[in-house]
Design a protein around this motif. Structure first.
Motif, PDB file in Angstrom:
ATOM      1  N   TRP A   1       0.844  -1.212   0.000  1.00 52.52           N
ATOM      2  CA  TRP A   1       0.000   0.000   0.000  1.00 52.52           C
ATOM      3  C   TRP A   1       0.869   1.248   0.000  1.00 52.52           C
ATOM      4  CZ3 TRP A   1      -4.719  -1.709  -0.906  1.00 52.52           C
ATOM      5  CH2 TRP A   1      -5.118  -2.933  -0.391  1.00 52.52           C
ATOM      6  N   SER A   2       2.152   1.113  -0.355  1.00 58.13           N
ATOM      7  CA  SER A   2       3.073   2.259  -0.281  1.00 58.13           C
ATOM      8  C   SER A   2       2.631   3.391  -1.200  1.00 58.13           C
ATOM      9  CB  SER A   2       4.478   1.847  -0.710  1.00 58.13           C
ATOM     10  OG  SER A   2       4.914   0.765   0.028  1.00 58.13           O
ATOM     11  N   LYS A   3       2.981   4.604  -0.763  1.00 64.43           N
ATOM     12  CA  LYS A   3       2.724   5.778  -1.601  1.00 64.43           C
ATOM     13  C   LYS A   3       3.687   5.764  -2.784  1.00 64.43           C
ATOM     14  CE  LYS A   3       2.317  10.112  -0.349  1.00 64.43           C
ATOM     15  NZ  LYS A   3       2.897  11.288   0.307  1.00 64.43           N
ATOM     16  N   ASP A   4       3.241   6.293  -3.910  1.00 65.23           N
ATOM     17  CA  ASP A   4       4.116   6.497  -5.069  1.00 65.23           C
ATOM     18  C   ASP A   4       4.714   5.209  -5.625  1.00 65.23           C
ATOM     19  OD1 ASP A   4       3.754   9.239  -4.891  1.00 65.23           O
ATOM     20  OD2 ASP A   4       5.369   9.439  -3.439  1.00 65.23           O
ATOM     21  N   ARG A   5       4.009   4.096  -5.442  1.00 71.18           N
ATOM     22  CA  ARG A   5       4.436   2.890  -6.160  1.00 71.18           C
ATOM     23  C   ARG A   5       3.312   2.531  -7.115  1.00 71.18           C
ATOM     24  NH1 ARG A   5       7.061  -1.051  -1.670  1.00 71.18           N
ATOM     25  NH2 ARG A   5       9.081  -0.012  -1.454  1.00 71.18           N
ATOM     26  N   LEU A   6       3.696   1.993  -8.276  1.00 69.95           N
ATOM     27  CA  LEU A   6       2.734   1.862  -9.364  1.00 69.95           C
ATOM     28  C   LEU A   6       1.513   0.997  -9.010  1.00 69.95           C
ATOM     29  CD1 LEU A   6       2.062   2.623 -12.253  1.00 69.95           C
ATOM     30  CD2 LEU A   6       3.377   0.655 -13.021  1.00 69.95           C
ATOM     31  N   ILE A   7       1.741  -0.230  -8.550  1.00 71.75           N
ATOM     32  CA  ILE A   7       0.587  -1.121  -8.321  1.00 71.75           C
ATOM     33  C   ILE A   7      -0.345  -0.582  -7.220  1.00 71.75           C
ATOM     34  CG2 ILE A   7      -0.080  -3.420  -7.449  1.00 71.75           C
ATOM     35  CD1 ILE A   7       0.635  -3.662 -10.348  1.00 71.75           C
ATOM     36  N   PRO A   8       0.183  -0.144  -6.056  1.00 78.08           N
ATOM     37  CA  PRO A   8      -0.729   0.432  -5.073  1.00 78.08           C
ATOM     38  C   PRO A   8      -1.510   1.632  -5.633  1.00 78.08           C
ATOM     39  CG  PRO A   8       1.399  -0.001  -4.067  1.00 78.08           C
ATOM     40  CD  PRO A   8       1.555  -0.287  -5.529  1.00 78.08           C
ATOM     41  N   ASP A   9      -0.840   2.479  -6.433  1.00 72.27           N
ATOM     42  CA  ASP A   9      -1.546   3.631  -7.032  1.00 72.27           C
ATOM     43  C   ASP A   9      -2.656   3.139  -7.965  1.00 72.27           C
ATOM     44  OD1 ASP A   9       0.020   5.446  -5.717  1.00 72.27           O
ATOM     45  OD2 ASP A   9       1.295   5.952  -7.431  1.00 72.27           O
ATOM     46  N   ILE A  10      -2.358   2.087  -8.736  1.00 70.19           N
ATOM     47  CA  ILE A  10      -3.358   1.537  -9.668  1.00 70.19           C
ATOM     48  C   ILE A  10      -4.551   0.988  -8.887  1.00 70.19           C
ATOM     49  CG2 ILE A  10      -3.806  -0.350 -11.306  1.00 70.19           C
ATOM     50  CD1 ILE A  10      -0.901  -0.096 -12.263  1.00 70.19           C
ATOM     51  N   VAL A  11      -4.275   0.201  -7.839  1.00 72.17           N
ATOM     52  CA  VAL A  11      -5.366  -0.419  -7.079  1.00 72.17           C
ATOM     53  C   VAL A  11      -6.215   0.652  -6.406  1.00 72.17           C
ATOM     54  CG1 VAL A  11      -5.899  -1.917  -5.121  1.00 72.17           C
ATOM     55  CG2 VAL A  11      -4.128  -2.588  -6.751  1.00 72.17           C
ATOM     56  N   ARG A  12      -5.559   1.664  -5.817  1.00 70.28           N
ATOM     57  CA  ARG A  12      -6.319   2.730  -5.151  1.00 70.28           C
ATOM     58  C   ARG A  12      -7.282   3.403  -6.142  1.00 70.28           C
ATOM     59  NH1 ARG A  12      -1.731   3.305  -1.463  1.00 70.28           N
ATOM     60  NH2 ARG A  12      -0.453   4.122  -3.134  1.00 70.28           N
ATOM     61  N   ALA A  13      -6.819   3.648  -7.371  1.00 73.10           N
ATOM     62  CA  ALA A  13      -7.678   4.325  -8.356  1.00 73.10           C
ATOM     63  C   ALA A  13      -8.761   3.377  -8.898  1.00 73.10           C
ATOM     64  CB  ALA A  13      -6.818   4.861  -9.505  1.00 73.10           C
ATOM     65  N   LEU A  14      -8.355   2.169  -9.310  1.00 75.69           N
ATOM     66  CA  LEU A  14      -9.328   1.272  -9.951  1.00 75.69           C
ATOM     67  C   LEU A  14     -10.424   0.833  -8.984  1.00 75.69           C
ATOM     68  CD1 LEU A  14      -7.112  -1.061 -12.209  1.00 75.69           C
ATOM     69  CD2 LEU A  14      -8.234   1.099 -12.783  1.00 75.69           C
ATOM     70  N   SER A  15     -10.081   0.710  -7.700  1.00 77.62           N
ATOM     71  CA  SER A  15     -11.080   0.226  -6.750  1.00 77.62           C
ATOM     72  C   SER A  15     -12.175   1.272  -6.498  1.00 77.62           C
ATOM     73  CB  SER A  15     -10.424  -0.201  -5.440  1.00 77.62           C
ATOM     74  OG  SER A  15      -9.766   0.904  -4.879  1.00 77.62           O
ATOM     75  N   ILE A  16     -11.932   2.524  -6.874  1.00 78.76           N
ATOM     76  CA  ILE A  16     -13.009   3.520  -6.751  1.00 78.76           C
ATOM     77  C   ILE A  16     -13.390   4.077  -8.134  1.00 78.76           C
ATOM     78  CG2 ILE A  16     -12.650   4.217  -4.327  1.00 78.76           C
ATOM     79  CD1 ILE A  16     -10.923   6.574  -5.426  1.00 78.76           C
ATOM     80  N   ASP A  17     -13.124   3.251  -9.165  1.00 80.35           N
ATOM     81  CA  ASP A  17     -13.501   3.597 -10.548  1.00 80.35           C
ATOM     82  C   ASP A  17     -12.962   4.936 -11.024  1.00 80.35           C
ATOM     83  OD1 ASP A  17     -14.837   1.276 -11.193  1.00 80.35           O
ATOM     84  OD2 ASP A  17     -16.699   1.953 -10.237  1.00 80.35           O
ATOM     85  N   LYS A  18     -11.759   5.273 -10.580  1.00 76.58           N
ATOM     86  CA  LYS A  18     -11.115   6.523 -11.042  1.00 76.58           C
ATOM     87  C   LYS A  18     -10.010   6.165 -12.046  1.00 76.58           C
ATOM     88  CE  LYS A  18     -12.609  10.145  -8.576  1.00 76.58           C
ATOM     89  NZ  LYS A  18     -12.506  10.190  -7.135  1.00 76.58           N
ATOM     90  N   PRO A  19      -9.685   7.076 -12.990  1.00 70.42           N
ATOM     91  CA  PRO A  19      -8.532   6.795 -13.862  1.00 70.42           C
ATOM     92  C   PRO A  19      -7.231   6.807 -13.045  1.00 70.42           C
ATOM     93  CG  PRO A  19      -9.686   8.817 -14.544  1.00 70.42           C
ATOM     94  CD  PRO A  19     -10.336   8.351 -13.283  1.00 70.42           C
TER      95      PRO A  19
END
Ligand SMILES: NC(=O)c1ccc[n+]([C@@H]2O[C@H](COP(=O)([O-])OP(=O)(O)OC[C@H]3O[C@@H](n4cnc5c(N)ncnc54)[C@H](O)[C@@H]3O)[C@@H](O)[C@H]2O)c1
Length: 362
Positions: free
Chosen positions: A208-226
């Motif tokens: 869940w680290s900040k500024d890492r690609l996969i956590p950033d992707i999951v955070r956005a996709l899980s709330i339907d954001k680009p």
């Protein structure tokens, strides 16, 4: 019948005492769970996990090991915990591991990553038993010329940003302790072997680290954001977290058998064909998630980050008989499956994590 990797590692670690720093972190929690499944007796040493959703809590990490919450910079405490435990193996993962954060807290990054490593090795000097020590640095320790060719273990070290430089400095510290106090010539008196593991960018469930690609992707996709990405054309050696963990464990096992041969540095990364652009990785993740989109963010004030980084892994393949098992698509799919389970079926996440480990090592 050929022994599985699990059996081979179980033969090494079952019933052994393993001191694991960074056990509350992303890689460390996967390492902790794997070691416990192999039958090791683990003592962890780290700071408190950052959030309740950290993998360490999801796998009930406190029940898996003797978990010490303390700072690497607390030299006396670190020494006491190591000497009390008398470990057969030490895996040193604890660090300030983020490039962007290292621009905000440069001297703290150096203190934790460099002095923290020296503190650990000072304690090792006081141990009177045989001990195999694997120290985790990074692929970013190489002086990066943005060359097309993959870096080999004997390439020049360096580091542009404070994180990379701190890990390169840690390697100088390790080399100095190896020469000065844990020299091959005097092995029979000290019985310590130090190896270094340099891995590339890892992905996997529970980061869940900040500024890492996969956590950033999951955070956005899980709330339907680009998904907003910064460096779509950067090239990185992505790999599932279980791949370098297998490498660290194999390195420890080889150190135990041949301490005077394997006490060196090893790269762990994907096959060159799986070294992907950030953009390609993102597309695979969206495909695996089932839906989603992304935007490219241009940040004029962005700090320097390496654009091109490839690792030569032939040494680990030839000498340790370690091999990446998954290609990029499989690694992304395993990772996104973990996050989907986390969102849809959190009660099963402990079991999913164990199953991913068992399937990987068997
Ligand atoms: N994740 C990656 O892509 C990647 C790539 C290359 C190398 N690495 C290296 O792997 C190791 C683990 O990284 P991670 O991704 O799990 O990071 P993480 O941030 O998830 O975990 C870091 C761990 O270090 C501990 N820690 C931090 N500062 C500490 C201190 N002062 N005293 C005691 N413990 C402290 C934290 O509590 C945590 O347990 C690090 O050494 C990192 O540099 C990670």
């Amino acid at each position: 019948m050929v022994d599985s990797l699990f059996n081979k590692l179980e033969n090494t670690y079952k019933g052994k005492k393993v001191f694991l720093t960074g056990h509350t972190g992303f890689k460390g929690a996967w390492m902790l769970k794997t070691l416990v499944m192999l039958g090791a007796d683990v003592k962890g040493y780290s700071l408190e996990p950052k959030t309740r959703q950290d993998l360490f809590y999801l796998i009930d990490g406190n029940d898996l090991c003797n978990s010490v919450i303390a700072d690497l910079r607390d030299k006396k405490r670190l020494e006491t915990e190591i000497l009390d435990f008398q470990p057969d193996y030490i895996f040193h993962l604890a660090a300030q591991p983020l490039v962007r954060l290292s621009y905000e807290i440069p001297s703290e990054t150096f203190e934790v990553n460099v002095i923290g490593t020296a503190n650990l090795l000072d304690a090792v000097k006081l141990l009177n038993i045989k001990c195999n020590i694997v120290l985790i640095t990074t692929d970013k320790v190489y002086y990066n010329n943005e060359w097309l060719y993959p870096y080999r273990e004997n390439d020049r070290l360096g580091g542009y940003d404070p994180y990379s430089a701190s890990k390169a400095c840690a390697e100088l510290v390790i080399d100095s302790y190896r020469n000065s106090f844990f020299n091959n010539k005097t092995y029979s008196s000290h019985k310590k072997a130090l190896a270094v593991a340099r891995a590339g960018n890892v992905i996997g469930g529970g980061d869940w680290s900040k500024d890492r690609l996969i956590p950033d992707i999951v955070r956005a996709l899980s709330i339907d954001k680009p998904v907003n990405i910064r460096n779509p054309k950067s090239v990185r050696p992505w790999q599932h977290v279980l791949e370098p963990i297998a490498g660290y464990l194999l390195l420890g096992s080889n150190l135990n058998e041949n301490p005077l041969i394997f006490n060196e540095a090893y790269n762990f990364g994907p096959q060159i064909s799986d070294t992907l652009l950030v953009e390609e990785m993102l597309k695979l993740a969206i495909q695996s998630w089932g839906k989603g989109s992304f935007n490219v963010e241009i940040d004029e004030n962005q700090h320097h980050e390496a654009g091109l980084l490839k690792l030569d892994i032939s040494r680990a393949i030839n000498e340790l008989k370690w091999n990446p098992k998954m290609d990029a698509e499989e690694a992304v799919s395993l990772t996104m499956n973990w996050y989907k389970e986390y969102i849809n079926n959190i009660n099963n996440i402990k079991e999913i994590t164990s199953n991913q480990i068992l399937n990987f090592f068997n």
